[in-house]
Design a protein around this motif. Sequence first.
Motif, PDB file in Angstrom:
ATOM      1  N   PRO A  15     -10.245  -1.430  -8.675  1.00  0.00           N
ATOM      2  CA  PRO A  15     -10.325  -0.013  -8.334  1.00  0.00           C
ATOM      3  C   PRO A  15      -9.279   0.372  -7.306  1.00  0.00           C
ATOM      4  O   PRO A  15      -8.868  -0.443  -6.473  1.00  0.00           O
ATOM      5  CB  PRO A  15     -11.734   0.110  -7.743  1.00  0.00           C
ATOM      6  N   GLN A  16      -8.853   1.617  -7.360  1.00  0.00           N
ATOM      7  CA  GLN A  16      -8.058   2.155  -6.271  1.00  0.00           C
ATOM      8  C   GLN A  16      -8.964   2.342  -5.055  1.00  0.00           C
ATOM      9  O   GLN A  16     -10.135   2.702  -5.192  1.00  0.00           O
ATOM     10  CB  GLN A  16      -7.449   3.501  -6.654  1.00  0.00           C
ATOM     11  N   VAL A  35     -14.793  -1.037   6.240  1.00  0.00           N
ATOM     12  CA  VAL A  35     -14.060  -0.854   4.983  1.00  0.00           C
ATOM     13  C   VAL A  35     -14.139  -2.109   4.124  1.00  0.00           C
ATOM     14  O   VAL A  35     -14.342  -2.040   2.906  1.00  0.00           O
ATOM     15  CB  VAL A  35     -12.595  -0.469   5.266  1.00  0.00           C
ATOM     16  N   ALA A  36     -13.989  -3.268   4.739  1.00  0.00           N
ATOM     17  CA  ALA A  36     -13.974  -4.510   3.974  1.00  0.00           C
ATOM     18  C   ALA A  36     -15.303  -4.742   3.263  1.00  0.00           C
ATOM     19  O   ALA A  36     -15.328  -5.125   2.086  1.00  0.00           O
ATOM     20  CB  ALA A  36     -13.645  -5.683   4.889  1.00  0.00           C
ATOM     21  N   VAL A  68      -7.214  -2.402  -0.384  1.00  0.00           N
ATOM     22  CA  VAL A  68      -6.844  -1.002  -0.166  1.00  0.00           C
ATOM     23  C   VAL A  68      -5.491  -0.737  -0.817  1.00  0.00           C
ATOM     24  O   VAL A  68      -4.528  -1.495  -0.630  1.00  0.00           O
ATOM     25  CB  VAL A  68      -6.801  -0.677   1.344  1.00  0.00           C
ATOM     26  N   THR A  69      -5.419   0.326  -1.581  1.00  0.00           N
ATOM     27  CA  THR A  69      -4.186   0.662  -2.303  1.00  0.00           C
ATOM     28  C   THR A  69      -3.405   1.800  -1.670  1.00  0.00           C
ATOM     29  O   THR A  69      -2.196   1.899  -1.847  1.00  0.00           O
ATOM     30  CB  THR A  69      -4.508   1.055  -3.755  1.00  0.00           C
ATOM     31  N   ASP A  70      -4.124   2.685  -0.934  1.00  0.00           N
ATOM     32  CA  ASP A  70      -3.497   3.898  -0.403  1.00  0.00           C
ATOM     33  C   ASP A  70      -4.018   4.180   1.000  1.00  0.00           C
ATOM     34  O   ASP A  70      -5.231   4.146   1.238  1.00  0.00           O
ATOM     35  CB  ASP A  70      -3.816   5.110  -1.288  1.00  0.00           C
ATOM     36  N   MET A  87       0.837  -1.196   0.000  1.00  0.00           N
ATOM     37  CA  MET A  87       0.000   0.000   0.000  1.00  0.00           C
ATOM     38  C   MET A  87       0.876   1.253   0.000  1.00  0.00           C
ATOM     39  O   MET A  87       1.920   1.305   0.663  1.00  0.00           O
ATOM     40  CB  MET A  87      -0.912   0.012   1.228  1.00  0.00           C
ATOM     41  N   ARG A  88       0.424   2.264  -0.761  1.00  0.00           N
ATOM     42  CA  ARG A  88       1.088   3.562  -0.726  1.00  0.00           C
ATOM     43  C   ARG A  88       0.617   4.331   0.506  1.00  0.00           C
ATOM     44  O   ARG A  88      -0.457   4.082   1.054  1.00  0.00           O
ATOM     45  CB  ARG A  88       0.771   4.344  -1.991  1.00  0.00           C
ATOM     46  N   ASN A  89       1.426   5.302   0.924  1.00  0.00           N
ATOM     47  CA  ASN A  89       1.088   6.125   2.078  1.00  0.00           C
ATOM     48  C   ASN A  89       1.094   7.589   1.682  1.00  0.00           C
ATOM     49  O   ASN A  89       2.039   8.072   1.057  1.00  0.00           O
ATOM     50  CB  ASN A  89       2.098   5.899   3.207  1.00  0.00           C
TER      51      ASN A  89
END
Length: 280
Positions: A230-231, A210-211, A253-255, A1-3
């Motif tokens: 999707p992002q 979220v899930a 989750v990507t970010d 994941m990006r931050n």
Amino acid sequence: MRNGVVLFTSDRGITPAACARAAEERGFDTFYVPEHTHIPVRRSAAHPGTGDESLPDDRYLRTLDPWVALATAAAVTSTIRLGTAVSLPVESDPITLAKTIATLDHLSGGRVTIGAGFGWNTDELADHHVPAGKRRTVLREYVEAMRALWTQEEAAYDGEFVSFGPSWAFPKPVQAHVPLVIGAEAGPRTVEWIAEHADGWMTTPRTADVAASAALLHGAWAEAGRAGSPQIHLLIVSRPSPDDIALWTDAGVTDLIWGVPDAEEDTVVAHLDKVASRLP
């Protein structure tokens, strides 16, 4: 994941440029800022967090223009992405906004991500002549019209709220496709809109599961015949546990978006150091 980090920009405290530079130096991937053009004093729209006309704090009255703020950040950084959390595209002229975003993407070397909202403050939207019941339609037309201006040699668009004849518009964005993520609660109508018109979803401070919401989005994505995934940009509201991180990873989750205070520079930099030290 990006931050990434989100600064609720205002006319006090650290500047967007200083915050973005410090975030980039500490290895963060994206710098986000919000948008409100103005807040009408007399309102009927309830804030999603307070449930009535009151606001959580006065920063809503004091937000900086997001695109000017990100332009100052672009000038002092080289790798960090430049995003909004969230912007309100329908509160600007779409042709002008397309030019602004294309210029920022051009000058930053292709670093723009648009986080957009439909607009909870319907009184604010009304001052921009956006009917509350049509705000999703207006945003769709804005997105379609701007993408035409960004990708076509001679662009034209004919909709209910946006209409212009064949036109030249340069510069084009560096990115072949400027990403758009929608910040909203992920109900069935919203995930269907995202699957049809956007590239991903951004949670809100009130997102509880979220899930489950991510699963709803992935289902709508597949139903729409979209390739890939999707992002999903998740706004951190409390310190996550390893189990949280594992759950979010499994959910796609990507970010992750970490908030920073709109305080003086020394305070913000210390906060960034603390967050950076425990990034997953």
